[in-house]
Design a protein around this motif. Structure first.
Motif, mmCIF file in Angstrom:
data_model
loop_
_atom_site.group_PDB
_atom_site.id
_atom_site.type_symbol
_atom_site.label_atom_id
_atom_site.label_comp_id
_atom_site.label_asym_id
_atom_site.label_seq_id
_atom_site.Cartn_x
_atom_site.Cartn_y
_atom_site.Cartn_z
ATOM 1 N N ASP A 149 20.332 -8.300 7.190
ATOM 2 C CA ASP A 149 21.488 -9.091 6.771
ATOM 3 C C ASP A 149 21.075 -10.241 5.857
ATOM 4 N N ARG A 150 19.917 -10.845 6.109
ATOM 5 C CA ARG A 150 19.442 -11.925 5.240
ATOM 6 C C ARG A 150 19.089 -11.402 3.859
ATOM 7 N N VAL A 151 18.503 -10.226 3.807
ATOM 8 C CA VAL A 151 18.119 -9.662 2.511
ATOM 9 C C VAL A 151 19.350 -9.341 1.679
ATOM 10 N N ILE A 152 20.335 -8.665 2.257
ATOM 11 C CA ILE A 152 21.506 -8.299 1.476
ATOM 12 C C ILE A 152 22.294 -9.543 1.058
ATOM 13 N N ALA A 153 22.327 -10.562 1.921
ATOM 14 C CA ALA A 153 23.001 -11.804 1.548
ATOM 15 C C ALA A 153 22.269 -12.493 0.395
#
Length: 243
Positions: free
Chosen positions: A100-104
């Protein structure tokens, strides 16, 4: 033969996609419009050689461009200077620990000549759900507990489709791409899809394939539609990419 206008997808998420060969010539690669971002629809799209790409406020657009950027998993190139610097780097490569951090980060990173993002909140939720189902994966580059780069993509069968990558420090996305290639090579997956050509990816080893060649290679890899629960590898120092 290309269509004169894109097809409209029906409401059933499991309904099949039209053949990618029917994509429009203008705009290049548009196949169909509408539908939803449910897991079954997304998996079916990748298995059919397509991906969603649209901006906030647009309907969902599904694409199969006339040319596709493809990497050989053992062919990601890092420059001599970058390789020298990476040998002294404290960075670590991890997998699927912060999807989730990467896609954000990919969604919010400023990109030259681009206003806004196609990675809308709805896209982030949809790919987060794919991740929890074992289809979407992240490659992360860390400096201690600080994320410095990464990428995410979708695995269907033995076909991997890289969606977006980001550098939060210079070189972070290069390490993520090289780590992706290494991981897929370990799995015996010889190719991965990077979708749209750009000079940076061409410099790193990407090859431009015509649609017919892409489909003939990747459709066989994605035909099973199966997720890849054992896709992620163990963490390792980034300098091992050049040792």
């Amino acid at each position: 033969m290309a269509m004169s206008r894109p097809l409209l997808l029906g409401p059933d998420p499991a309904s099949p996609f039209p053949p990618a060969e029917l994509a429009l010539d203008e705009p290049d690669g548009l196949v169909c419009i509408g539908g939803d971002l449910s897991p079954v629809r997304l998996v079916n799209a990748y298995a059919a050689g397509m991906f969603p790409w649209f901006s906030e406020g647009q309907p969902i657009l599904w694409w199969s461009p006339s040319e596709r950027l493809v990497f050989r998993s053992d062919g990601v190139r890092l420059s001599t200077r970058f390789r020298r610097d990476l040998r002294r780097s404290p960075w670590e490569v991890r997998f699927d620990t912060a999807f989730d951090r990467v896609i954000a980060a990919c969604a919010t990173a400023p990109r030259p000549g681009q206003d806004g993002t196609w990675i809308t909140p709805a896209m982030q939720r949809a790919y987060g759900q794919l991740h929890r189902l074992g289809h979407a994966h992240s490659v992360e580059v860390w400096d201690g507990e600080r994320l410095v780069g990464g990428l995410y993509g979708v695995a269907v069968g033995t076909g991997f489709h890289a969606e977006s990558m980001v550098s939060l420090e210079s070189g972070g996305s290069k390490v993520a791409l090289a780590a992706l290639g290494r991981r897929l090579d370990e799995l015996g997956w010889p190719l991965f899809d990077a979708q749209i050509e750009n000079p940076h990816l061409r410099f790193m080893g990407g090859e431009v394939w015509p649609r017919a060649r892409f489909l003939s290679s990747f459709l066989a890899r994605t035909a099973s539609g199966a997720p890849s629960p054992d896709w992620a590898g163990t963490p390792y120092p980034a300098r091992q990419l050049v040792d």
